[in-house]
Design an enzyme around this catalytic site. Structure first.
Site, PDB file in Angstrom:
ATOM      1  N   TYR A   1      47.862  32.372  31.691  1.00 40.67           N
ATOM      2  CA  TYR A   1      47.666  33.556  30.858  1.00 40.67           C
ATOM      3  C   TYR A   1      48.738  34.603  31.184  1.00 40.67           C
ATOM      4  CZ  TYR A   1      45.266  34.433  35.241  1.00 40.67           C
ATOM      5  OH  TYR A   1      44.973  34.524  36.558  1.00 40.67           O
TER       6      TYR A   1
ATOM      7  N   SER B   1      45.934  40.363  44.137  1.00 44.66           N
ATOM      8  CA  SER B   1      45.021  39.221  44.081  1.00 44.66           C
ATOM      9  C   SER B   1      44.201  39.295  42.794  1.00 44.66           C
ATOM     10  CB  SER B   1      44.089  39.229  45.283  1.00 44.66           C
ATOM     11  OG  SER B   1      43.161  40.277  45.122  1.00 44.66           O
ATOM     12  N   LYS B   2      43.485  38.226  42.521  1.00 47.87           N
ATOM     13  CA  LYS B   2      42.659  38.153  41.296  1.00 47.87           C
ATOM     14  C   LYS B   2      41.693  39.329  41.218  1.00 47.87           C
ATOM     15  CE  LYS B   2      42.738  34.222  38.685  1.00 47.87           C
ATOM     16  NZ  LYS B   2      43.091  32.941  39.261  1.00 47.87           N
ATOM     17  N   ARG B   3      41.173  39.704  42.388  1.00 50.20           N
ATOM     18  CA  ARG B   3      40.178  40.773  42.441  1.00 50.20           C
ATOM     19  C   ARG B   3      40.764  42.106  41.948  1.00 50.20           C
ATOM     20  NH1 ARG B   3      37.693  43.347  46.705  1.00 50.20           N
ATOM     21  NH2 ARG B   3      39.457  42.821  48.023  1.00 50.20           N
TER      22      ARG B   3
END
Ligand code: GLU
Length: 461
Positions: free
Chosen positions: A13, A239-241
């Protein structure tokens, strides 16, 4: 004319860092009446996903980033790359290398044993003999053997790479004939007339290779701007968070695209101490020479603050349109504008707006336990019951306020004695926007009904 581009590889994405790169390129072109091109770098046929390309296009649409001309796919351009590879071969600037994988491994091992940097040793650079049978060669560029590659980076200033430390005759076409990233990017940027390349500084080490290719091909080298990465709030890699997630997730979380873009532009670029920039302003002001050398940190509360700002300042039409995407259709709601006006002040995201609107528009299915315990008792129920009796017609918020004040006076009660129990009766909770506005939005009959429901419920307990 300034020509910039965004050149994503469609392998996943579009994430926050990618969108920021796109935005910087977009703004620089728009600030100079230039062109902003979009090129999908999909030569790695195994890793590409059509969904990823679609996701990029969808994110561009959401952010209203328009690009000039046709969308370019590198996978349509293999013939062009082939032609230029042949040209370099013909001119003796590139050559076929027949080294096998085993030979390459062996070379690497011996270099490691000697504690020297592993690099190709140029053994086929001037090879004139008969090629070994059965081997599909890779094509390597004849890179300089010594010296430095220098360029002026628009963000980092003078950048110098020692050839000996980091360069060798790198591969420009694999043994199956497919061209490598550094090669295609140069061909395309040159043929598409790209004058300025703004990208993440994870690409800085590719730049000397690309400069070697620009020179070998006789193309003009563009200006480079390598932007420092976005870090997480802890200073570590994002990070994803914290933001390293699909741009479209921000839409789902209820962010407005202009808030996200405003947030991103400031992660690495500044104009005085200003924080809030409309797209129109950015299209006039943006200059990549003001990009910061140091990396910036993703700051969630800043993003929320910006989103709140943009929600607060958005028109009713805009917000009701956006809320449709969250399955909240206000077309048939009588006091929709008042509803939006009173909840937008208190909402950080569209999702919160939707929840708040629903808590007003729909009868409560249950009552918040804590609030119920705190505010609902014999006295407050009695007060609510008498209040319900005087609600006989629909009024404006102001008229409801006057009516309520008179009621409170007569009953020797204070607003706080009524307001919280009334909120609980109406929304199930003790938080809501101005209670008088809520009364106007719902009208007397509906409020009376909700008070009755609460009273009935209290009898069950
Ligand atoms: N396709 C490269 C990437 O996704 C970008 C290349 C470039 O900006 O030069 O990282």
């Amino acid at each position: 004319m300034i020509v910039t581009r965004f050149a994503p590889s469609p392998t996943g994405y579009l994430h926050i860092g990618g969108l920021r790169t796109a935005l910087y390129n977009y703004l620089y072109a728009r600030a100079n009446n230039g062109k902003f091109l979009l090129r999908i770098e999909d030569t790695d046929l195994k890793r590409n996903k059509i969904e990823a390309t679609n996701a990029i296009i969808e994110a561009f649409k959401w952010c209203k980033l328009d690009y000039d001309g046709e969308l370019v796919y590198q996978s349509d351009r293999f013939d062009i790359y082939k032609k230029y590879i042949q040209k370099l071969l013909d001119e003796g600037k590139a050559y076929k290398c027949y080294m096998t994988k085993d030979e390459l491994d062996e070379l690497r091992k011996s270099q490691e044993a000697m504690k020297i940097r592993p690099k190709y040793d140029g053994r086929y650079r001037d090879f004139k003999g008969t090629p070994p049978a059965g081997i599909d060669p890779v094509i390597r560029i004849k890179a300089p053997i010594s010296g430095t590659i220098e360029f002026k980076d628009g963000v980092k200033g003078e950048v110098k790479f020692n050839v000996d430390d980091m360069l060798d005759d790198f591969i420009i076409a694999r043994s199956d004939g497919s061209p490598t990233y550094n090669f295609t990017v140069v061909i395309d940027d040159a043929l598409m007339g790209v004058t300025d390349v703004i990208r993440g500084d994870d690409h800085l080490s590719n730049t000397p290779k690309q400069i070697i290719l620009y020179e070998a091909l006789g193309f003009k080298t563009p200006n480079f701007y390598h932007v420092a990465m976005i870090n997480g709030p802890d200073g570590q890699k994002l990070s994803k968070r914290h933001g390293a997630t699909d741009v479209m997730e921000y839409k789902k979380m209820g962010y407005l695209s202009e808030a996200l873009l405003n947030f991103l532009v400031r992660l690495g670029w500044s104009h005085g101490d200003d924080e809030i920039f409309s797209m129109k302003e950015l299209k006039e002001l943006f200059d990549p020479h003001n990009l910061s050398k140091s990396s910036s940190s993703f700051n969630q509360s800043k993003l929320e603050w910006l989103n709140q700002h943009y929600i607060k300042n958005a028109s009713f039409e805009r917000l009701s349109h956006e809320l449709k995407e969250f399955d909240l259709n206000l077309d048939e709601v009588k006091h929709a504008k008042l509803l939006i006006d009173s909840i937008k002040e208190r909402s950080v995201t569209l999702l919160q707006m939707k929840e708040m609107a629903n808590s007003i528009l729909n009868k409560p299915q249950s009552y918040n336990e804590k609030a119920y315990k705190k505010f609902i008792n014999e006295n407050s129920l009695k007060l609510l019951a008498s209040f319900a009796e005087i609600l006989d017609k629909d009024m404006s918020a102001l008229e409801y306020e006057e009516l309520t004040n008179k009621f409170l006076e007569k009953n020797e009660a204070k607003l706080k004695d009524l307001a919280q129990p009334l909120r609980i009766a109406i929304t199930g909770n003790s938080v809501s926007p101005s209670i008088f506005e809520v009364l106007e939005i719902l009208g007397s009959d509906e409020v009376k009904q909700r008070i009755k429901n609460l009273i009935n419920k209290s009898k069950e307990i």
